[in-house]
Scaffold this motif. Structure first.
Motif, PDB file in Angstrom:
ATOM      1  N   PHE A 231       0.829  -1.206   0.000  1.00  0.00           N
ATOM      2  CA  PHE A 231       0.000   0.000   0.000  1.00  0.00           C
ATOM      3  C   PHE A 231       0.865   1.258   0.000  1.00  0.00           C
ATOM      4  CE2 PHE A 231      -1.921   3.413   2.540  1.00  0.00           C
ATOM      5  CZ  PHE A 231      -3.038   3.683   1.772  1.00  0.00           C
ATOM      6  N   HIS A 232       1.917   1.262   0.823  1.00  0.00           N
ATOM      7  CA  HIS A 232       2.741   2.465   0.948  1.00  0.00           C
ATOM      8  C   HIS A 232       3.622   2.696  -0.268  1.00  0.00           C
ATOM      9  CE1 HIS A 232       1.781   1.569   5.232  1.00  0.00           C
ATOM     10  NE2 HIS A 232       1.598   2.864   5.239  1.00  0.00           N
ATOM     11  N   LEU A 233       3.694   1.719  -1.171  1.00  0.00           N
ATOM     12  CA  LEU A 233       4.528   1.855  -2.359  1.00  0.00           C
ATOM     13  C   LEU A 233       3.706   2.008  -3.631  1.00  0.00           C
ATOM     14  CD1 LEU A 233       7.206  -0.875  -1.517  1.00  0.00           C
ATOM     15  CD2 LEU A 233       7.351   1.596  -1.145  1.00  0.00           C
ATOM     16  N   GLN A 234       2.398   2.135  -3.487  1.00  0.00           N
ATOM     17  CA  GLN A 234       1.541   2.286  -4.656  1.00  0.00           C
ATOM     18  C   GLN A 234       1.805   3.612  -5.354  1.00  0.00           C
ATOM     19  OE1 GLN A 234      -2.493   1.841  -3.282  1.00  0.00           O
ATOM     20  NE2 GLN A 234      -2.491  -0.385  -3.546  1.00  0.00           N
ATOM     21  N   SER A 235       1.793   3.579  -6.682  1.00  0.00           N
ATOM     22  CA  SER A 235       1.941   4.798  -7.468  1.00  0.00           C
ATOM     23  C   SER A 235       0.598   5.516  -7.585  1.00  0.00           C
ATOM     24  CB  SER A 235       2.470   4.466  -8.865  1.00  0.00           C
ATOM     25  OG  SER A 235       3.788   3.978  -8.803  1.00  0.00           O
ATOM     26  N   TYR A 236       0.668   6.808  -7.814  1.00  0.00           N
ATOM     27  CA  TYR A 236      -0.530   7.616  -8.027  1.00  0.00           C
ATOM     28  C   TYR A 236      -0.729   7.774  -9.542  1.00  0.00           C
ATOM     29  CZ  TYR A 236      -0.616   8.669  -3.072  1.00  0.00           C
ATOM     30  OH  TYR A 236      -0.690   8.550  -1.703  1.00  0.00           O
ATOM     31  N   PRO A 237      -1.798   7.205 -10.101  1.00  0.00           N
ATOM     32  CA  PRO A 237      -1.986   7.175 -11.562  1.00  0.00           C
ATOM     33  C   PRO A 237      -2.444   8.520 -12.123  1.00  0.00           C
ATOM     34  CG  PRO A 237      -3.844   6.139 -10.469  1.00  0.00           C
ATOM     35  CD  PRO A 237      -2.872   6.492  -9.388  1.00  0.00           C
ATOM     36  N   VAL A 238      -1.523   9.428 -12.231  1.00  0.00           N
ATOM     37  CA  VAL A 238      -1.807  10.767 -12.747  1.00  0.00           C
ATOM     38  C   VAL A 238      -2.390  10.694 -14.155  1.00  0.00           C
ATOM     39  CG1 VAL A 238      -0.685  12.898 -13.503  1.00  0.00           C
ATOM     40  CG2 VAL A 238      -0.037  11.854 -11.324  1.00  0.00           C
ATOM     41  N   GLU A 239      -1.886   9.773 -14.971  1.00  0.00           N
ATOM     42  CA  GLU A 239      -2.256   9.706 -16.382  1.00  0.00           C
ATOM     43  C   GLU A 239      -3.763   9.524 -16.585  1.00  0.00           C
ATOM     44  OE1 GLU A 239       1.836   8.527 -15.495  1.00  0.00           O
ATOM     45  OE2 GLU A 239      -0.116   7.787 -14.791  1.00  0.00           O
ATOM     46  N   LYS A 240      -4.410   8.870 -15.627  1.00  0.00           N
ATOM     47  CA  LYS A 240      -5.839   8.555 -15.758  1.00  0.00           C
ATOM     48  C   LYS A 240      -6.702   9.800 -15.872  1.00  0.00           C
ATOM     49  CE  LYS A 240      -9.362   5.766 -13.363  1.00  0.00           C
ATOM     50  NZ  LYS A 240      -9.609   4.895 -12.179  1.00  0.00           N
ATOM     51  N   TYR A 241      -6.247  10.914 -15.262  1.00  0.00           N
ATOM     52  CA  TYR A 241      -7.053  12.136 -15.231  1.00  0.00           C
ATOM     53  C   TYR A 241      -6.370  13.304 -15.938  1.00  0.00           C
ATOM     54  CZ  TYR A 241      -9.021   9.358 -11.421  1.00  0.00           C
ATOM     55  OH  TYR A 241      -9.568   8.344 -10.665  1.00  0.00           O
ATOM     56  N   ALA A 242      -5.320  13.020 -16.702  1.00  0.00           N
ATOM     57  CA  ALA A 242      -4.464  14.082 -17.232  1.00  0.00           C
ATOM     58  C   ALA A 242      -5.167  14.996 -18.233  1.00  0.00           C
ATOM     59  CB  ALA A 242      -3.224  13.474 -17.882  1.00  0.00           C
TER      60      ALA A 242
ATOM     61  N   HIS B 119      18.343  13.652  -8.066  1.00  0.00           N
ATOM     62  CA  HIS B 119      16.989  13.417  -8.574  1.00  0.00           C
ATOM     63  C   HIS B 119      16.006  13.161  -7.433  1.00  0.00           C
ATOM     64  CE1 HIS B 119      17.978  13.496 -12.842  1.00  0.00           C
ATOM     65  NE2 HIS B 119      19.129  12.958 -12.495  1.00  0.00           N
ATOM     66  N   LEU B 120      16.454  12.509  -6.382  1.00  0.00           N
ATOM     67  CA  LEU B 120      15.607  12.377  -5.199  1.00  0.00           C
ATOM     68  C   LEU B 120      15.403  13.732  -4.541  1.00  0.00           C
ATOM     69  CD1 LEU B 120      17.059   9.070  -3.748  1.00  0.00           C
ATOM     70  CD2 LEU B 120      14.642   9.468  -4.268  1.00  0.00           C
ATOM     71  N   ARG B 121      16.447  14.549  -4.529  1.00  0.00           N
ATOM     72  CA  ARG B 121      16.345  15.875  -3.904  1.00  0.00           C
ATOM     73  C   ARG B 121      15.312  16.752  -4.605  1.00  0.00           C
ATOM     74  NH1 ARG B 121      15.123  20.128  -2.720  1.00  0.00           N
ATOM     75  NH2 ARG B 121      16.303  21.833  -1.754  1.00  0.00           N
ATOM     76  N   PHE B 122      15.290  16.726  -5.928  1.00  0.00           N
ATOM     77  CA  PHE B 122      14.386  17.600  -6.667  1.00  0.00           C
ATOM     78  C   PHE B 122      13.157  16.873  -7.213  1.00  0.00           C
ATOM     79  CE2 PHE B 122      18.597  19.692  -7.045  1.00  0.00           C
ATOM     80  CZ  PHE B 122      18.295  20.828  -6.298  1.00  0.00           C
ATOM     81  N   GLY B 123      13.009  15.603  -6.858  1.00  0.00           N
ATOM     82  CA  GLY B 123      11.788  14.880  -7.183  1.00  0.00           C
ATOM     83  C   GLY B 123      11.599  14.596  -8.655  1.00  0.00           C
ATOM     84  N   THR B 124      12.675  14.485  -9.409  1.00  0.00           N
ATOM     85  CA  THR B 124      12.552  14.103 -10.805  1.00  0.00           C
ATOM     86  C   THR B 124      12.422  12.590 -10.956  1.00  0.00           C
ATOM     87  OG1 THR B 124      14.964  14.361 -10.872  1.00  0.00           O
ATOM     88  CG2 THR B 124      13.646  16.122 -11.820  1.00  0.00           C
ATOM     89  N   VAL B 125      12.567  11.874  -9.847  1.00  0.00           N
ATOM     90  CA  VAL B 125      12.233  10.456  -9.760  1.00  0.00           C
ATOM     91  C   VAL B 125      11.263  10.289  -8.601  1.00  0.00           C
ATOM     92  CG1 VAL B 125      14.420   9.646 -10.733  1.00  0.00           C
ATOM     93  CG2 VAL B 125      14.202   9.957  -8.260  1.00  0.00           C
ATOM     94  N   SER B 126      10.574   9.175  -8.567  1.00  0.00           N
ATOM     95  CA  SER B 126       9.630   8.877  -7.497  1.00  0.00           C
ATOM     96  C   SER B 126      10.282   7.968  -6.466  1.00  0.00           C
ATOM     97  CB  SER B 126       8.383   8.195  -8.061  1.00  0.00           C
ATOM     98  OG  SER B 126       7.669   7.525  -7.032  1.00  0.00           O
ATOM     99  N   VAL B 127      10.324   8.408  -5.217  1.00  0.00           N
ATOM    100  CA  VAL B 127      10.912   7.569  -4.170  1.00  0.00           C
ATOM    101  C   VAL B 127      10.092   6.301  -3.966  1.00  0.00           C
ATOM    102  CG1 VAL B 127       9.703   8.673  -2.220  1.00  0.00           C
ATOM    103  CG2 VAL B 127      11.935   7.594  -1.861  1.00  0.00           C
ATOM    104  N   ARG B 128       8.795   6.364  -4.230  1.00  0.00           N
ATOM    105  CA  ARG B 128       7.971   5.155  -4.101  1.00  0.00           C
ATOM    106  C   ARG B 128       8.365   4.112  -5.137  1.00  0.00           C
ATOM    107  NH1 ARG B 128       4.584   9.327  -2.889  1.00  0.00           N
ATOM    108  NH2 ARG B 128       4.209   9.709  -5.093  1.00  0.00           N
ATOM    109  N   GLU B 129       8.580   4.550  -6.366  1.00  0.00           N
ATOM    110  CA  GLU B 129       8.970   3.607  -7.407  1.00  0.00           C
ATOM    111  C   GLU B 129      10.336   2.996  -7.114  1.00  0.00           C
ATOM    112  OE1 GLU B 129       8.717   5.563 -11.170  1.00  0.00           O
ATOM    113  OE2 GLU B 129       6.523   5.568 -11.196  1.00  0.00           O
TER     114      GLU B 129
END
Length: 479
Positions: A170-181, A250-260
């Motif tokens: 659950f804590h590693l689930q991605s947020y599907p932004v594409e679905k509502y883009a 990339h973790l610092r500026f969020g260009t990658v997802s820490v969850r992924e």
């Protein structure tokens, strides 16, 4: 709601984005904005700051990515509103101009950012606009991992064990932004990305380095690291080897997802992936410490350590900053930082230990120098690492853990490959002398073209004597 605004900060990506996902689900039209915050930028001492160029490139890619995301989803196109000024004034102003009902953002845990967000929320509320923030840059935050007594952890290992027990899919689930883009809105006219000169900055050597910016750079580095993550545990401590992930900016500026990233390591398993997952847990740990103990930004985690009498030694501090201490592994590390804005993690520990325990200089001075130079500078991680090295922080190890710079050099750069890369004046020094070149005789120095005191400095301090001074320094606050 009819419309909302997503305020991008440390999350410069279009995928698996918590605030963007919630805004798109909750509003029919979603604007996106980024502010080059003058409160931060104007305080930077160097107009050739690599971080500004890294962010600038990431923001440009984010704007294009948002537009492409909207069009792919069948929308008319999206994009990014970019402003330059004080964020605490610009965001409320933008909310009024756009007529949005709510501003969405991902949470920041630094004291200055918390104060800024409070000001923004108050000004928005005065206009009848809501402000909602979300967890995005860590896996577990604030009070989510506590001791059995309901208190924040003070030592990493039990925190890590509790963190791992709590982790699930659950804590590693991605947020599907594409679905509502398709609900992404195009920015109004006149919101083009300013160039570096308009921001008051100049281009650096960022393009020459092996740390590509933006979401595409993050994807590339992720793909490279996934191919070698199984070897991470045995390779990570050797600066001449490509063993670490290089993902910290990339973790610092969020260009990658820490969850992924955490999900990949968790599902991969094995000692390499598990060791790297522990590094992500360290990151959560230091953010938790900063949240619960904001005083660490300026003071020791353990109050008694603020009684330590550090040496006032500006000449020694300058030698450390400039990479001329006479200890090759330290000097090579400091030159790597100056030339690239990056320093290998093992070298950060060696350099920090040397400043605080060989030179006897206040850890805060070293922390500020790293803060000014590191491309991946993060207050929580930088502060936590420095206080760990100085034995003033949340660390189970006692203060008499003092790195011997020569022994560290021999262990982690045995052939001197890293040293010679950044100290070309030692290029011809034989391996047996590369870690302590002052032990060469005169004829050897002449043959290697590395005369100590002329071509390369003599050691600025004797390690054995410095170790005794450090033990006495800490013993004084115990009495």
């Amino acid at each position: 709601m009819h419309s909302a605004l997503v305020w991008f900060r440390r999350d410069l990506r279009t995928h698996d984005h918590t605030a963007l996902y919630h805004a798109l689900r909750g509003a029919r039209r979603v604007f996106c904005a980024f502010v080059f915050d003058r409160e931060i930028l104007d305080a930077l001492p160097d107009r050739r700051d690599r971080r500004v160029e890294f962010i600038h490139a990431a923001v440009a890619e984010l704007a294009q990515g948002l537009d492409a995301l909207a069009r792919t989803a069948g929308g008319a196109g999206g994009g990014l509103i970019v402003r330059h000024g004080r964020a605490d004034g610009i965001i409320p102003q933008l909310a009024r101009e756009l007529g949005v009902a709510q501003v969405f953002a991902n949470r920041d845990y630094e004291p200055a950012a918390i104060a800024r967000d409070r000001r923004v929320a108050e000004r928005l509320a005065a206009d009848g606009v809501g402000f909602a923030d979300f967890k995005d840059q860590v896996i577990f935050e604030r009070d989510e991992v506590l001791t059995q007594a309901g208190q924040p952890f003070r030592v990493f290992t039990p925190y890590r064990n509790a963190w791992l027990r709590k982790l699930d899919g659950f804590h590693l689930q991605s947020y599907p932004v594409e679905k509502y883009a398709a609900r992404l809105a195009a920015p109004p006219a006149g919101h083009a990305l300013p160039d570096l000169a308009a921001l008051g900055f100049e281009a650096t050597n960022l393009s020459e380095l092996r740390l590509p910016p933006g979401m595409s750079g993050g994807r590339r580095l992720c793909a490279e690291f996934r191919a070698r993550i199984d070897r991470y545990r045995e390779a990570r401590d050797f600066p001449a080897v490509k063993g670490v992930s290089y993902l910290s900016p990339h973790l610092r500026f969020g260009t990658v997802s820490v969850r992924e990233l955490a999900a990949f390591a968790w599902h991969r398993g094995g000692v390499g992936a598990e060791t790297w997952l522990s590094e992500l847990i360290w990151r959560d740990f230091f953010h938790m410490i900063l949240w619960h103990h904001p005083h660490v930004a300026d003071a020791a985690f353990r109050p008694e350590c603020d009684r330590i009498r550090w040496d006032d030694a500006p000449e020694l501090f300058a030698a450390w900053c400039e990479g001329r201490t006479g200890y090759p592994i330290v000097d090579a590390a400091m030159r790597q930082l100056e030339q690239t804005g990056y320093m290998h993690n093992r070298l950060r520990m060696i350099a920090a230990s040397f400043l605080t325990k060989d030179l006897g200089i206040d850890w805060r001075l070293g922390e500020r120098h790293f803060a000014a130079k590191l491309l991946d500078y993060d207050l929580a991680a930088n502060n936590g690492g420095w206080q760990w090295a100085a034995s003033t922080g949340c660390d189970a190890q006692p203060y008499f853990r003092i790195f011997n710079p020569v022994a560290q050099s021999q262990k982690f750069d045995a052939q001197g490959r890293f040293i010679r890369r950044y100290l070309p004046e030692l290029a011809q020094v034989p391996d047996r002398f590369i870690h302590a070149p002052w032990t060469m005789g005169g004829l050897d120095q002449q043959a290697a073209r590395a005369r100590i005191g002329q071509d390369y400095p003599a050691p600025v301090v004797d390690h054995a004597a410095a170790r005794e001074r450090t033990l006495a320094r800490f013993a004084a606050i115990k009495g």
